[in-house]
Design an enzyme around this catalytic site. Sequence first.
Site, short mmCIF file in Angstrom:
data_model
loop_
_atom_site.label_atom_id
_atom_site.label_comp_id
_atom_site.label_asym_id
_atom_site.label_seq_id
_atom_site.Cartn_x
_atom_site.Cartn_y
_atom_site.Cartn_z
N GLU A 163 0.98 -1.24 -0.05
CA GLU A 163 -0.20 -0.07 0.15
C GLU A 163 0.96 1.09 -0.04
O GLU A 163 1.53 1.49 1.15
CB GLU A 163 -0.86 -0.10 1.28
N CYS A 216 -2.52 9.04 2.32
CA CYS A 216 -2.01 8.24 1.12
C CYS A 216 -2.99 8.75 0.08
O CYS A 216 -2.95 8.83 -1.29
CB CYS A 216 -1.88 7.05 0.97
P1 NAD Z 1 8.49 4.72 4.58
O1 NAD Z 1 8.42 3.97 3.45
O2 NAD Z 1 9.41 5.77 4.92
O3 NAD Z 1 8.37 3.72 5.93
C1 NAD Z 1 7.33 3.11 6.03
C2 NAD Z 1 7.74 1.90 6.90
O4 NAD Z 1 8.69 1.00 6.20
C3 NAD Z 1 8.42 2.09 8.34
O5 NAD Z 1 7.82 1.24 9.19
C4 NAD Z 1 9.96 2.17 7.98
O6 NAD Z 1 10.44 2.01 9.07
C5 NAD Z 1 9.94 1.01 7.10
N1 NAD Z 1 11.14 0.70 6.13
C6 NAD Z 1 11.79 1.91 5.56
N2 NAD Z 1 12.95 1.31 4.83
C7 NAD Z 1 12.71 0.03 5.10
C8 NAD Z 1 13.62 -1.12 4.51
N3 NAD Z 1 14.58 -0.72 3.67
N4 NAD Z 1 13.02 -2.32 4.70
C9 NAD Z 1 12.07 -2.55 5.56
N5 NAD Z 1 11.26 -1.78 5.86
C10 NAD Z 1 11.64 -0.43 5.92
O7 NAD Z 1 6.99 5.52 4.69
P2 NAD Z 1 6.37 6.54 5.61
O8 NAD Z 1 7.29 7.92 5.25
O9 NAD Z 1 6.66 6.10 6.94
O10 NAD Z 1 5.07 6.92 5.15
C11 NAD Z 1 4.58 7.66 4.35
C12 NAD Z 1 4.09 6.72 2.96
O11 NAD Z 1 3.29 5.57 3.11
C13 NAD Z 1 3.57 7.63 1.96
O12 NAD Z 1 4.12 7.71 0.84
C14 NAD Z 1 2.08 7.26 2.03
O13 NAD Z 1 1.34 7.66 0.60
C15 NAD Z 1 2.22 5.83 2.28
N6 NAD Z 1 1.08 5.27 2.71
C16 NAD Z 1 0.27 4.46 1.89
C17 NAD Z 1 -1.01 4.10 2.49
C18 NAD Z 1 -1.73 3.17 1.39
O14 NAD Z 1 -2.67 2.55 1.96
N7 NAD Z 1 -1.73 3.16 0.18
C19 NAD Z 1 -1.42 4.46 3.95
C20 NAD Z 1 -0.81 5.17 4.47
C21 NAD Z 1 0.41 5.71 4.01
#
Ligand code: NAD
Length: 460
Positions: A233, A267
């Site tokens: 997502e 999002c």
């Molecule tokens: P992010 O991608 O930076 O991090 C999300 C999660 O992934 C965190 O727990 C982070 O620690 C982990 N992560 C980061 N790098 C990783 C790696 N290399 N391996 C494994 N895990 C890792 O995102 P964010 O800044 O926390 O959230 C914002 C983003 O999430 C926005 O782009 C938003 O649109 C998206 N989002 C999407 C939805 C949806 O349902 N489509 C819902 C909410 C947020």
Amino acid sequence: MTDTVQEHQVLNPATEEVIATVPAATPAEVGAAVVRAAAAQAVWAAAAPGDRARILRQFAAAVDSHLEELAQLEVREAGHPVGNARWEAGNARDLLDYAAGGVERLCGSQIPVAGGLNVTFHEPLGVVAVIAPWNFPLPIAAWGSAPALAAGNAVILKPAETTPLTALRLAAIGLEAGLPEDLFQVLPGAGPVTGNALVEHPGVAKVVFTGSTAVGKQIMARCAASLKRVTLELGGKSPNIVFADADIERAAAAAPGSFLDNSGQDCCARTRILVQRGVYDRFMELLEPAVKAFTVGDPADPSTQMGPLISAVHLERVRSFVPEDAPAAIRGDTPAGKGFWYPATVLTPGTDDSPVTREEIFGPVAVVLPFEDEDEAVRLANATRYGLSGSIWTRDVGRAVRVSRAVAAGNLSVNSHSSVRYWTPFGGFGESGIGRELGPGALAAFTETKNVFIDTEESK
Ligand code: NAD
């Protein structure tokens, strides 16, 4: 990757106060957690469906009795206005309840064949990793975890570095409510260390990742090495299409909430407002007071509609797209003093190919672009690599259906901005993700379908 033990400070984004320090799980701790989860899962999967359903209902009831506590924790660690935080805690409770109701309804099928009986089973996957973002910590923790548990899996949840507290509390509440030990574990830590250890662990069968598109792509590539299942997502840059035949007053009154809710860290935020040229000026006249009336301030105050951004790092990221002193068609206010505040901002870039119209800013920033006709509206709406959500404002039923079919996005609403109901499917087209969460298919997404043929011919 390092095995060094780290700690994460959790800050209140409205005050910048440190509210907790949480240890980060090392890769070795991840490995041990997976082994314990696998053992718990084998017992859980073998339990009678009615027993699993009952325990999950107890979990939902326990969340309900801790609703205010969870909401207040979300206010403090994520800066969400308390009204929104109560909805979020309620969403986690409702999804647990909904998933509990699905346990005994997770039915296979019987398919007619000659000479035998052919049946299908939904087998649980095993250990599921749920990697959650910071923008809706509590609901998204539940979206992955509740249906996975209901389908007979164990879950290891890695919350975002900035927002581990509600997830940790959720797991503790689950345990008190009767969930077996080790079945639902929460491992805080850095994405590239703790998250990556889960993604690469051979004992993890599926990764449910919610977060940025860039990290989602890396995770999918790593999962490919062992053909691990994924649900992704990801980001969005969703359109809000206002046709001249719409109720313009209603569309303009609703527009601020569609990109300012959760300070735009949503999002599904409708950050590209497309307005038919004949009503463009009128819409802008109505939009300005509506944006300025959106109450910004202390998240703990029930009258607040918009709080701060999550962190100093994220504030800098939003500023890198639009500095606070850049020209804007509409700009709101922010409270003075500490906190990661960014004002409501509406831009009229006059082009659909600038970074502000193409990239997900993930802050309270929207662009407004005019369009001539339905074809141009659809073309602009689809001029994005994302495809998560969108709104269509019109009184013409035929147009509502035509445009809904033509816009390439997973969650559309007509004369509304609503995107999320736990009993309807949610997910994205294009670079907004892969797979669907919530809705009637939520449990099946955490199973493999097994087909069994039983020969019924008499032995000769
Ligand atoms: P992010 O991608 O930076 O991090 C999300 C999660 O992934 C965190 O727990 C982070 O620690 C982990 N992560 C980061 N790098 C990783 C790696 N290399 N391996 C494994 N895990 C890792 O995102 P964010 O800044 O926390 O959230 C914002 C983003 O999430 C926005 O782009 C938003 O649109 C998206 N989002 C999407 C939805 C949806 O349902 N489509 C819902 C909410 C947020």
